[in-house]
Design an enzyme around this catalytic site. Structure first.
Site, short mmCIF file in Angstrom:
data_model
loop_
_atom_site.label_atom_id
_atom_site.label_comp_id
_atom_site.label_asym_id
_atom_site.label_seq_id
_atom_site.Cartn_x
_atom_site.Cartn_y
_atom_site.Cartn_z
N LEU A 56 0.81 -1.23 0.00
CA LEU A 56 0.00 0.00 0.00
C LEU A 56 0.84 1.28 0.00
O LEU A 56 0.40 2.33 0.43
CB LEU A 56 -0.99 0.01 1.18
N ALA A 90 3.86 -5.09 -8.77
CA ALA A 90 4.38 -4.20 -7.71
C ALA A 90 5.74 -3.64 -8.12
O ALA A 90 6.61 -4.36 -8.58
CB ALA A 90 4.51 -4.96 -6.40
N TYR A 104 15.04 4.02 -13.46
CA TYR A 104 13.79 3.24 -13.54
C TYR A 104 13.82 2.30 -14.75
O TYR A 104 13.44 1.14 -14.65
CB TYR A 104 12.60 4.20 -13.62
N ILE A 112 3.46 21.69 -19.00
CA ILE A 112 3.96 20.77 -20.02
C ILE A 112 5.47 20.96 -20.07
O ILE A 112 5.96 22.08 -20.23
CB ILE A 112 3.31 21.03 -21.39
N ARG A 121 3.58 10.33 -27.25
CA ARG A 121 3.49 9.14 -26.43
C ARG A 121 2.45 8.22 -27.04
O ARG A 121 1.59 8.64 -27.82
CB ARG A 121 3.05 9.49 -24.99
N1 LIG Z 1 1.57 3.37 -15.39
C1 LIG Z 1 2.28 3.21 -16.49
O1 LIG Z 1 2.16 3.98 -17.45
C2 LIG Z 1 3.25 2.06 -16.61
C3 LIG Z 1 4.01 1.95 -17.78
C4 LIG Z 1 4.92 0.90 -17.91
C5 LIG Z 1 5.04 -0.04 -16.90
N2 LIG Z 1 4.31 0.11 -15.75
C6 LIG Z 1 4.48 -0.91 -14.71
O2 LIG Z 1 3.20 -1.40 -14.33
C7 LIG Z 1 3.21 -1.80 -12.96
C8 LIG Z 1 2.05 -1.18 -12.22
O3 LIG Z 1 2.18 0.25 -12.23
P1 LIG Z 1 1.02 1.24 -11.81
O4 LIG Z 1 1.03 2.36 -12.77
O5 LIG Z 1 -0.23 0.49 -11.56
O6 LIG Z 1 1.60 1.80 -10.44
P2 LIG Z 1 0.96 1.86 -8.98
O7 LIG Z 1 1.93 2.63 -8.13
O8 LIG Z 1 -0.45 2.29 -9.02
O9 LIG Z 1 0.99 0.33 -8.58
C9 LIG Z 1 2.09 -0.29 -7.97
C10 LIG Z 1 1.55 -1.05 -6.78
O10 LIG Z 1 2.64 -1.76 -6.18
C11 LIG Z 1 2.61 -1.55 -4.77
N3 LIG Z 1 3.98 -1.64 -4.30
C12 LIG Z 1 5.00 -0.78 -4.53
N4 LIG Z 1 6.12 -1.21 -3.92
C13 LIG Z 1 5.80 -2.37 -3.30
C14 LIG Z 1 6.53 -3.29 -2.48
N5 LIG Z 1 7.81 -3.08 -2.18
N6 LIG Z 1 5.88 -4.36 -2.00
C15 LIG Z 1 4.57 -4.58 -2.28
N7 LIG Z 1 3.83 -3.75 -3.02
C16 LIG Z 1 4.44 -2.65 -3.53
C17 LIG Z 1 2.01 -0.18 -4.59
O11 LIG Z 1 1.44 0.01 -3.31
C18 LIG Z 1 0.97 -0.16 -5.70
O12 LIG Z 1 -0.26 -0.68 -5.26
C19 LIG Z 1 4.59 -1.41 -12.42
O13 LIG Z 1 5.40 -2.55 -12.43
C20 LIG Z 1 5.09 -0.38 -13.43
O14 LIG Z 1 6.49 -0.34 -13.49
C21 LIG Z 1 3.43 1.13 -15.58
#
Ligand SMILES: NC(=O)c1ccc[n+]([C@@H]2O[C@H](COP(=O)([O-])OP(=O)(O)OC[C@H]3O[C@@H](n4cnc5c(N)ncnc54)[C@H](O)[C@@H]3O)[C@@H](O)[C@H]2O)c1
Length: 309
Positions: free
Chosen positions: A33, A73, A140, A199, A207
């Site tokens: 969370l 996560a 990242y 911006i 994108r």
């Molecule tokens: N949002 C985007 O545009 C995007 C693009 C490319 C990749 N991603 C990848 O998609 C995945 C989800 O991203 P999102 O946008 O939903 O982000 P988000 O921050 O909403 O979701 C990440 C979730 O992981 C949980 N979390 C973080 N660290 C943690 C830990 N150490 N232990 C347990 N839980 C943990 C957070 O509480 C959160 O609920 C990620 O792996 C992200 O790198 C997202």
């Protein structure tokens, strides 16, 4: 079939959980969370508030014995990765290794991993396909790509199946404005408050925006297809940030003008991902067009705002 979703309280993870439950999977969520929202936890899933880097992960696997793991996560903020690369690497790299070790110990059949377009860095050509060179320009990008090697090597050594999904910029309902692809939620927030969004750059950067529901359906498709393979998950289209803002103004019938600022380190100028391989092998397609997806997202946030007034 039981699926463990890490990050299942987050933006993307919570949509994946909902879709799994709709499709009669049994779902277990692990989330600390840190950025996830307890309100987004599906009540039909079993929830463990556990950190993926911690030993407690063992208990979850021991009790639940999942068939599949969908690993979402992560530390997701590019700018935070530049300020604190150690923490970024701890969560994204060491956290994934911890998940992989438990997958092997508890005989998980398959892991589906959320990677990112950030792995590619500055595109040498467009649309970027899965064979494009990997040249991340942020910590990242490195910390999202490095686990791909661990996953592939764990797979070869221990016979764990995997699918790696490299997402483009994800948007949609429940997104936190702080997120990697948070530009849509930031703009909605500003526009609903009649404030000018910032911006970075001249707004002509492009994108490939993909709706979170399309990301969720790609994850479900990957449970049974695309074994030991890597796929871009995108819309295969380029939209400028200026166009995005103008679409949102149009939907809201407003004319809010942006404030232009210097580009930020780590930002990429143009990017869109070729999604042909996912279409062919996963039998998946992006189904939500940007205008329709933005309209739904704006309606969602408008409702949230009126509820909080
Ligand atoms: N949002 C985007 O545009 C995007 C693009 C490319 C990749 N991603 C990848 O998609 C995945 C989800 O991203 P999102 O946008 O939903 O982000 P988000 O921050 O909403 O979701 C990440 C979730 O992981 C949980 N979390 C973080 N660290 C943690 C830990 N150490 N232990 C347990 N839980 C943990 C957070 O509480 C959160 O609920 C990620 O792996 C992200 O790198 C997202």
């Amino acid at each position: 079939m039981k699926v463990l979703v890490t990050g299942g309280a987050g933006f993307i993870g919570s949509h994946i959980v909902d879709k799994l439950i709709e499709n009669n999977y049994e779902v277990v969520i692990v989330d600390n969370l840190s950025t996830g929202n307890p309100k987004h936890l599906n009540p039909s899933a079993t929830f463990y508030q556990v950190d993926i880097t911690e030993k407690d992960m063992e208990t979850v696997f021991l009790i639940e014995k999942p068939n599949y793991v969908i690993h979402q996560a992560a530390q997701i903020d590019i700018q935070s990765s530049l300020k604190d690369p150690s923490f970024d690497a701890k969560v994204n790299i060491l956290g994934t290794i911890n998940v992989l070790e438990k997958c092997i110990k508890y005989n998980v059949e398959k892991i589906v991993y959320a990677s990112s377009a950030a792995a590619y860095g500055k595109p040498i050509y467009l649309g970027v396909d899965e064979n494009h060179e990997i040249n991340p320009i942020s910590f990242y990008g490195i910390s999202k790509h490095t686990p791909e090697h661990y996953i592939q090597t764990f797979s070869q050594l221990y016979d764990l199946k995997y699918t790696i999904l490299r997402y483009a910029n994800v948007y949609g309902i429940r997104q936190d404005p702080k997120g990697e692809g948070g530009v849509v939620s930031i703009f909605v927030d500003k526009l609903l408050n009649n404030e000018s969004p910032f911006i970075f750059g001249d707004g002509e950067q492009t994108r490939d925006f993909i709706n979170v529901k399309d990301i969720a359906s790609a994850n479900l498709a990957a449970l049974n297809k695309g074994h030991n393979n890597t796929f871009n998950i995108s819309c295969n289209t380029q939209t400028t940030v200026n166009e995005l803002l103008s679409m949102m103004n149009q939907i809201l019938d407003k004319n809010v003008r942006p404030i232009y600022r210097d580009p930020r380190p780590g930002d990429i100028l143009h990017s869109y991902l070729d999604n042909q391989k996912a279409k062919t092998v996963l039998g998946w397609n992006s189904e939500i067009d940007l205008y329709g997806g933005l309209k739904e997202t704006i309606q969602y946030y408008s409702k949230q705002y009126s509820l909080s007034l």
